[in-house]
Motif scaffolding. Structure first.
Motif, PDB file in Angstrom:
ATOM      1  N   PRO A  80      28.912  47.052  45.039  1.00 54.60           N
ATOM      2  CA  PRO A  80      28.620  46.304  43.817  1.00 54.60           C
ATOM      3  C   PRO A  80      29.272  44.926  43.850  1.00 54.60           C
ATOM      4  CG  PRO A  80      29.179  48.552  43.283  1.00 54.60           C
ATOM      5  CD  PRO A  80      29.495  48.353  44.756  1.00 54.60           C
ATOM      6  N   VAL A  81      28.497  43.916  43.471  1.00 53.30           N
ATOM      7  CA  VAL A  81      28.952  42.528  43.469  1.00 53.30           C
ATOM      8  C   VAL A  81      28.578  41.916  42.127  1.00 53.30           C
ATOM      9  CG1 VAL A  81      28.704  40.256  44.556  1.00 53.30           C
ATOM     10  CG2 VAL A  81      28.614  42.321  45.970  1.00 53.30           C
ATOM     11  N   PHE A  82      29.521  41.195  41.531  1.00 51.89           N
ATOM     12  CA  PHE A  82      29.282  40.535  40.255  1.00 51.89           C
ATOM     13  C   PHE A  82      29.546  39.039  40.377  1.00 51.89           C
ATOM     14  CE2 PHE A  82      30.256  44.906  39.380  1.00 51.89           C
ATOM     15  CZ  PHE A  82      29.313  45.252  38.431  1.00 51.89           C
ATOM     16  N   ARG A  83      28.605  38.251  39.873  1.00 47.39           N
ATOM     17  CA  ARG A  83      28.774  36.794  39.835  1.00 47.39           C
ATOM     18  C   ARG A  83      29.540  36.467  38.569  1.00 47.39           C
ATOM     19  NH1 ARG A  83      25.290  32.974  37.673  1.00 47.39           N
ATOM     20  NH2 ARG A  83      23.658  34.550  37.645  1.00 47.39           N
ATOM     21  N   VAL A  84      30.544  35.623  38.705  1.00 48.67           N
ATOM     22  CA  VAL A  84      31.368  35.202  37.574  1.00 48.67           C
ATOM     23  C   VAL A  84      30.697  33.996  36.919  1.00 48.67           C
ATOM     24  CG1 VAL A  84      33.620  34.292  36.899  1.00 48.67           C
ATOM     25  CG2 VAL A  84      33.457  36.053  38.691  1.00 48.67           C
ATOM     26  N   VAL A  87      34.959  35.399  30.934  1.00 52.54           N
ATOM     27  CA  VAL A  87      33.830  35.117  31.821  1.00 52.54           C
ATOM     28  C   VAL A  87      32.731  36.157  31.625  1.00 52.54           C
ATOM     29  CG1 VAL A  87      35.253  33.997  33.593  1.00 52.54           C
ATOM     30  CG2 VAL A  87      34.816  36.456  33.737  1.00 52.54           C
ATOM     31  N   GLY A  88      31.516  35.737  31.908  1.00 46.42           N
ATOM     32  CA  GLY A  88      30.425  36.678  32.003  1.00 46.42           C
ATOM     33  C   GLY A  88      30.426  37.252  33.409  1.00 46.42           C
ATOM     34  N   LEU A  89      29.929  38.457  33.565  1.00 42.72           N
ATOM     35  CA  LEU A  89      29.874  39.110  34.867  1.00 42.72           C
ATOM     36  C   LEU A  89      28.465  39.671  35.043  1.00 42.72           C
ATOM     37  CD1 LEU A  89      33.343  40.767  34.505  1.00 42.72           C
ATOM     38  CD2 LEU A  89      32.760  39.029  36.197  1.00 42.72           C
ATOM     39  N   VAL A  90      27.728  39.065  35.979  1.00 43.43           N
ATOM     40  CA  VAL A  90      26.329  39.414  36.193  1.00 43.43           C
ATOM     41  C   VAL A  90      26.201  40.108  37.540  1.00 43.43           C
ATOM     42  CG1 VAL A  90      23.994  38.477  36.435  1.00 43.43           C
ATOM     43  CG2 VAL A  90      25.618  37.408  34.842  1.00 43.43           C
ATOM     44  N   GLU A  91      25.665  41.323  37.541  1.00 45.51           N
ATOM     45  CA  GLU A  91      25.540  42.066  38.793  1.00 45.51           C
ATOM     46  C   GLU A  91      24.479  41.423  39.689  1.00 45.51           C
ATOM     47  OE1 GLU A  91      25.754  46.553  40.551  1.00 45.51           O
ATOM     48  OE2 GLU A  91      25.320  46.291  38.416  1.00 45.51           O
ATOM     49  N   VAL A  92      24.834  41.258  40.943  1.00 44.44           N
ATOM     50  CA  VAL A  92      23.934  40.694  41.942  1.00 44.44           C
ATOM     51  C   VAL A  92      23.043  41.825  42.463  1.00 44.44           C
ATOM     52  CG1 VAL A  92      23.826  39.556  44.201  1.00 44.44           C
ATOM     53  CG2 VAL A  92      25.635  38.943  42.569  1.00 44.44           C
ATOM     54  N   PRO A  93      21.723  41.602  42.507  1.00 42.07           N
ATOM     55  CA  PRO A  93      20.831  42.641  43.036  1.00 42.07           C
ATOM     56  C   PRO A  93      21.177  42.985  44.489  1.00 42.07           C
ATOM     57  CG  PRO A  93      19.568  40.877  41.993  1.00 42.07           C
ATOM     58  CD  PRO A  93      20.990  40.412  42.071  1.00 42.07           C
ATOM     59  N   PRO A  94      21.011  44.250  44.877  1.00 39.37           N
ATOM     60  CA  PRO A  94      21.386  44.675  46.235  1.00 39.37           C
ATOM     61  C   PRO A  94      20.807  43.810  47.359  1.00 39.37           C
ATOM     62  CG  PRO A  94      20.881  46.590  44.905  1.00 39.37           C
ATOM     63  CD  PRO A  94      20.526  45.376  44.071  1.00 39.37           C
ATOM     64  N   GLY A 128      29.357  43.491  30.393  1.00 43.35           N
ATOM     65  CA  GLY A 128      28.762  42.238  30.845  1.00 43.35           C
ATOM     66  C   GLY A 128      29.720  41.064  30.834  1.00 43.35           C
ATOM     67  N   GLU A 129      30.986  41.341  30.573  1.00 41.46           N
ATOM     68  CA  GLU A 129      31.978  40.268  30.532  1.00 41.46           C
ATOM     69  C   GLU A 129      33.367  40.834  30.746  1.00 41.46           C
ATOM     70  OE1 GLU A 129      31.861  38.487  26.661  1.00 41.46           O
ATOM     71  OE2 GLU A 129      32.904  40.169  25.742  1.00 41.46           O
ATOM     72  N   GLY A 130      34.314  39.927  30.910  1.00 39.29           N
ATOM     73  CA  GLY A 130      35.704  40.316  31.065  1.00 39.29           C
ATOM     74  C   GLY A 130      36.569  39.078  30.974  1.00 39.29           C
ATOM     75  N   VAL A 131      37.820  39.241  31.317  1.00 36.04           N
ATOM     76  CA  VAL A 131      38.770  38.129  31.346  1.00 36.04           C
ATOM     77  C   VAL A 131      39.373  38.087  32.738  1.00 36.04           C
ATOM     78  CG1 VAL A 131      40.916  37.205  30.392  1.00 36.04           C
ATOM     79  CG2 VAL A 131      39.284  38.366  28.882  1.00 36.04           C
ATOM     80  N   VAL A 145      38.851  44.251  31.477  1.00 39.72           N
ATOM     81  CA  VAL A 145      37.549  44.669  30.952  1.00 39.72           C
ATOM     82  C   VAL A 145      37.759  45.783  29.935  1.00 39.72           C
ATOM     83  CG1 VAL A 145      35.285  45.604  31.548  1.00 39.72           C
ATOM     84  CG2 VAL A 145      36.452  44.124  33.155  1.00 39.72           C
ATOM     85  N   ARG A 146      36.995  45.747  28.859  1.00 37.71           N
ATOM     86  CA  ARG A 146      37.044  46.798  27.843  1.00 37.71           C
ATOM     87  C   ARG A 146      36.381  48.065  28.360  1.00 37.71           C
ATOM     88  NH1 ARG A 146      40.382  45.787  24.218  1.00 37.71           N
ATOM     89  NH2 ARG A 146      40.384  43.694  23.403  1.00 37.71           N
ATOM     90  N   GLY A 147      36.998  49.188  28.096  1.00 34.95           N
ATOM     91  CA  GLY A 147      36.435  50.473  28.471  1.00 34.95           C
ATOM     92  C   GLY A 147      35.161  50.745  27.687  1.00 34.95           C
TER      93      GLY A 147
END
Length: 149
Positions: free
Chosen positions: A142-146, A92-99, A79-82, A38-40
């Protein structure tokens, strides 16, 4: 543990993380581990972190085991990474899952990644490795959907 408290990676863990990078770099993935690049958010530099994804109902998720980790703030900004497994990398996109939706996802982690569950315990995120403990702590993990790009 407070969700704002930061847990530092130990020297031994840094060494293990570096070894994972080396193994993946030569095409030898280890267990369920992937590398997340992920980019800083301020430096723009690419950072690499080992992660152990969880699959639930055909969706892949990444959880944070180290409270206060920079990679989470970087993912929120980018919002993305590799994701890297061996020599295969995919953006991939990385979308945070609501609590309120995290419970069933984090409950699966100690079942699918039993070795990784100990890190959550060691870092004070959960009191033990039981799925119920993970589910109770879900709002603070914290949880992220790929999402494929």
């Amino acid at each position: 543990m407070s969700t704002t408290a930061r847990v530092r990676v130990t020297g031994f863990q840094r060494f293990g993380n570096r070894m994972l990078e080396i193994f993946h770099g030569i095409g030898l993935p280890v267990g369920p581990m992937r590398l997340l690049k992920v980019r800083g958010r301020t430096s723009g530099r690419e950072y690499t972190n080992p992660v152990a994804p969880v699959e639930v109902d055909g969706e892949v998720y990444i959880l944070q085991a180290f409270p206060g980790s920079d990679w989470v703030r970087n993912v929120r900004a980018a919002g993305e990474g590799v994701l890297v497994r061996g020599r295969k990398a995919r953006r991939v996109g990385l979308v945070e899952v609501p609590p309120h939706e995290r419970g069933p996802i984090v409950r699966r982690f100690p079942i699918q990644v039993p070795m990784g569950a100990g890190i959550f315990v060691k870092n004070g995120v959960v009191p033990d490795r039981r799925p119920e403990s993970f589910e109770r702590a879900a709002r603070d993990i914290p949880v992220f959907r790929v999402v494929p790009r």
